[in-house]
Design a protein around this motif. Structure first.
Motif, PDB file in Angstrom:
ATOM      1  N   GLY A  22      -3.528  13.787   0.964  1.00 59.98           N
ATOM      2  CA  GLY A  22      -4.939  13.427   1.059  1.00 59.98           C
ATOM      3  C   GLY A  22      -5.387  12.394   0.053  1.00 59.98           C
ATOM      4  N   ARG A  23      -4.454  11.817  -0.680  1.00 57.38           N
ATOM      5  CA  ARG A  23      -4.807  10.796  -1.673  1.00 57.38           C
ATOM      6  C   ARG A  23      -4.416   9.406  -1.182  1.00 57.38           C
ATOM      7  N   LEU A  24      -5.243   8.435  -1.525  1.00 54.64           N
ATOM      8  CA  LEU A  24      -4.963   7.060  -1.149  1.00 54.64           C
ATOM      9  C   LEU A  24      -3.798   6.506  -1.952  1.00 54.64           C
ATOM     10  N   THR A  25      -2.901   5.821  -1.256  1.00 53.67           N
ATOM     11  CA  THR A  25      -1.803   5.158  -1.971  1.00 53.67           C
ATOM     12  C   THR A  25      -2.034   3.654  -2.057  1.00 53.67           C
ATOM     13  N   GLY A  26      -3.036   3.159  -1.336  1.00 52.22           N
ATOM     14  CA  GLY A  26      -3.356   1.745  -1.421  1.00 52.22           C
ATOM     15  C   GLY A  26      -4.300   1.298  -0.322  1.00 52.22           C
ATOM     16  N   VAL A  27      -5.009   0.200  -0.586  1.00 55.68           N
ATOM     17  CA  VAL A  27      -5.933  -0.413   0.376  1.00 55.68           C
ATOM     18  C   VAL A  27      -5.765  -1.923   0.264  1.00 55.68           C
ATOM     19  N   ARG A  28      -5.794  -2.617   1.391  1.00 55.26           N
ATOM     20  CA  ARG A  28      -5.740  -4.076   1.378  1.00 55.26           C
ATOM     21  C   ARG A  28      -6.691  -4.645   2.432  1.00 55.26           C
ATOM     22  N   ALA A  29      -7.360  -5.727   2.070  1.00 52.85           N
ATOM     23  CA  ALA A  29      -8.167  -6.482   3.023  1.00 52.85           C
ATOM     24  C   ALA A  29      -7.251  -7.476   3.717  1.00 52.85           C
ATOM     25  N   THR A  30      -7.198  -7.430   5.044  1.00 53.33           N
ATOM     26  CA  THR A  30      -6.283  -8.301   5.781  1.00 53.33           C
ATOM     27  C   THR A  30      -6.980  -9.499   6.409  1.00 53.33           C
ATOM     28  N   GLN A  31      -8.278  -9.387   6.635  1.00 54.34           N
ATOM     29  CA  GLN A  31      -9.035 -10.511   7.203  1.00 54.34           C
ATOM     30  C   GLN A  31     -10.494 -10.375   6.791  1.00 54.34           C
ATOM     31  N   TYR A  32     -11.076 -11.467   6.329  1.00 58.27           N
ATOM     32  CA  TYR A  32     -12.459 -11.429   5.848  1.00 58.27           C
ATOM     33  C   TYR A  32     -12.991 -12.851   5.755  1.00 58.27           C
ATOM     34  N   LYS A  33     -14.316 -12.949   5.557  1.00 59.51           N
ATOM     35  CA  LYS A  33     -14.964 -14.252   5.406  1.00 59.51           C
ATOM     36  C   LYS A  33     -15.895 -14.246   4.200  1.00 59.51           C
ATOM     37  N   GLU A  34     -15.498 -13.510   3.174  1.00 58.75           N
ATOM     38  CA  GLU A  34     -16.344 -13.409   1.988  1.00 58.75           C
ATOM     39  C   GLU A  34     -16.344 -14.725   1.204  1.00 58.75           C
ATOM     40  N   THR A  35     -17.398 -14.945   0.451  1.00 57.62           N
ATOM     41  CA  THR A  35     -17.588 -16.203  -0.269  1.00 57.62           C
ATOM     42  C   THR A  35     -16.466 -16.462  -1.270  1.00 57.62           C
ATOM     43  N   PRO A  36     -15.760 -17.593  -1.145  1.00 61.73           N
ATOM     44  CA  PRO A  36     -14.687 -17.912  -2.092  1.00 61.73           C
ATOM     45  C   PRO A  36     -15.202 -17.932  -3.530  1.00 61.73           C
ATOM     46  N   GLY A  37     -14.456 -17.292  -4.417  1.00 58.63           N
ATOM     47  CA  GLY A  37     -14.827 -17.278  -5.817  1.00 58.63           C
ATOM     48  C   GLY A  37     -15.889 -16.261  -6.173  1.00 58.63           C
TER      49      GLY A  37
ATOM     50  N   ASN B 115      12.899  12.281   5.698  1.00 57.68           N
ATOM     51  CA  ASN B 115      13.653  13.439   6.169  1.00 57.68           C
ATOM     52  C   ASN B 115      12.874  14.195   7.245  1.00 57.68           C
ATOM     53  N   GLY B 116      12.118  13.446   8.029  1.00 59.85           N
ATOM     54  CA  GLY B 116      11.368  14.042   9.129  1.00 59.85           C
ATOM     55  C   GLY B 116      10.029  14.625   8.752  1.00 59.85           C
ATOM     56  N   GLU B 117       9.725  14.648   7.467  1.00 58.76           N
ATOM     57  CA  GLU B 117       8.467  15.248   6.998  1.00 58.76           C
ATOM     58  C   GLU B 117       7.402  14.174   6.793  1.00 58.76           C
ATOM     59  N   PRO B 118       6.121  14.494   7.087  1.00 59.03           N
ATOM     60  CA  PRO B 118       5.036  13.528   6.908  1.00 59.03           C
ATOM     61  C   PRO B 118       4.899  13.066   5.468  1.00 59.03           C
ATOM     62  N   VAL B 119       4.736  11.762   5.289  1.00 57.15           N
ATOM     63  CA  VAL B 119       4.550  11.184   3.960  1.00 57.15           C
ATOM     64  C   VAL B 119       3.186  10.528   3.834  1.00 57.15           C
ATOM     65  N   ALA B 120       2.839   9.687   4.808  1.00 51.38           N
ATOM     66  CA  ALA B 120       1.560   8.967   4.728  1.00 51.38           C
ATOM     67  C   ALA B 120       1.191   8.391   6.091  1.00 51.38           C
ATOM     68  N   LEU B 121      -0.097   8.142   6.247  1.00 49.92           N
ATOM     69  CA  LEU B 121      -0.639   7.438   7.401  1.00 49.92           C
ATOM     70  C   LEU B 121      -1.208   6.109   6.920  1.00 49.92           C
TER      71      LEU B 121
ATOM     72  N   VAL C   4       0.809  -1.221   0.000  1.00 49.69           N
ATOM     73  CA  VAL C   4       0.000   0.000   0.000  1.00 49.69           C
ATOM     74  C   VAL C   4       0.842   1.272   0.000  1.00 49.69           C
ATOM     75  N   LEU C   5       2.144   1.125   0.288  1.00 49.77           N
ATOM     76  CA  LEU C   5       3.030   2.286   0.280  1.00 49.77           C
ATOM     77  C   LEU C   5       4.437   1.811  -0.074  1.00 49.77           C
ATOM     78  N   ALA C   6       4.962   2.306  -1.183  1.00 46.91           N
ATOM     79  CA  ALA C   6       6.283   1.878  -1.645  1.00 46.91           C
ATOM     80  C   ALA C   6       7.349   2.196  -0.603  1.00 46.91           C
ATOM     81  N   PRO C   7       8.227   1.242  -0.263  1.00 46.35           N
ATOM     82  CA  PRO C   7       9.254   1.455   0.763  1.00 46.35           C
ATOM     83  C   PRO C   7      10.148   2.661   0.498  1.00 46.35           C
ATOM     84  N   GLY C   8      10.382   2.975  -0.765  1.00 49.06           N
ATOM     85  CA  GLY C   8      11.245   4.102  -1.091  1.00 49.06           C
ATOM     86  C   GLY C   8      10.656   5.461  -0.750  1.00 49.06           C
ATOM     87  N   ARG C   9       9.382   5.491  -0.395  1.00 47.20           N
ATOM     88  CA  ARG C   9       8.741   6.771  -0.113  1.00 47.20           C
ATOM     89  C   ARG C   9       8.997   7.267   1.306  1.00 47.20           C
TER      90      ARG C   9
END
Length: 228
Positions: free
Chosen positions: A122-137, A92-98, A55-60
């Motif tokens: 204020g822009r999204l750099t990524g979203v991931r679902a980490t735990q869920y029980k949604e119907t397979p397939g 460099n001490g400056e805010p990049v992302a939350l 969700v956030l490139a390590p180089g950032r």
């Protein structure tokens, strides 16, 4: 020697053996934990690093991201009653992302846990679902590992999105009049993720300065930033 006396001695001896066994077992477990804990901690940290890299490139950023965290109590906005962990990325001490832990309570199969990365712009750099029980397939396409469209996973449509003037009115699936695609027959999962992401984004934007300024390890009770 009476039978009663013999029985008492036997009981005492059995209890002593069991107590000794319990002490030795506890000591062995403590030693095992002591010597394996560093490996366990390293494995957990590696899993977190890999997830965050999605969700956030390590180089950032250049700070120790896994250590630069706070816990926020904002169940109305983030859906996590026990508190959400927030990682703060800086360069460099400056805010990049939350990177914010959030939860959608209304998935088809139950709650869907998410990590939502919001840039300082204020822009999204990524979203991931980490735990869920949604119907397979069917509904589990919210996870890019399960999404059959590997070239353009459904979850990637969040990248670069923001709330225009704080409004999340268009953060809906297209069939509900919004801007987001959803897979036929599995819109409940999409609605849940879209709604939770919108709330997390609005929350991060509304509280950005306070979240970045808080002391590492602090627990904050914050309000505001819910979807409009």
């Amino acid at each position: 020697m009476s039978t009663e006396y013999t029985a008492v001695r036997t009981s005492i001896r059995t209890a002593s053996i069991l107590t000794l066994f319990a002490v030795l077992f506890t000591a062995a477990m403590a030693l095992t934990y002591r010597y394996t804990k560093p490996d366990i901690d390293a494995a957990v940290a590696e899993v977190k690093r890999k997830l965050i890299a999605e969700v956030l490139a390590p180089g950032r950023y250049d700070n120790a991201l896994l250590e630069d965290t706070i816990t926020v109590l904002a169940p109305d906005a983030l859906g996590v009653d026990e508190g959400s962990l927030v990682y703060r990325a800086r360069k460099n001490g400056e805010p990049v992302a939350l990177i914010v832990e959030a939860r959608a309570p209304d998935g088809y199969g139950g709650a869907i846990d998410l990590v939502v990365a919001v840039g300082a712009d204020g822009r999204l750099t990524g979203v991931r679902a980490t735990q869920y029980k949604e119907t397979p397939g069917l509904g589990d396409y919210i996870d890019p590992r399960k999404d059959p469209n590997k070239a353009s996973p459904w979850i990637d449509q969040f990248v670069g999105r923001s709330t225009q003037a704080g409004s999340t009115a268009t953060w809906k699936v297209r069939k509900d009049g919004g801007d987001f695609d959803a897979r036929a027959g599995a819109t409940i999962s999409a609605r849940a993720v879209i709604g939770a992401t919108a709330r997390a984004l609005a929350y991060a934007e509304a509280n950005q300065a306070r979240l970045f300024d808080a002391k590492t390890g602090e627990r904050l009770a914050t309000t505001g930033g819910s979807a409009q």
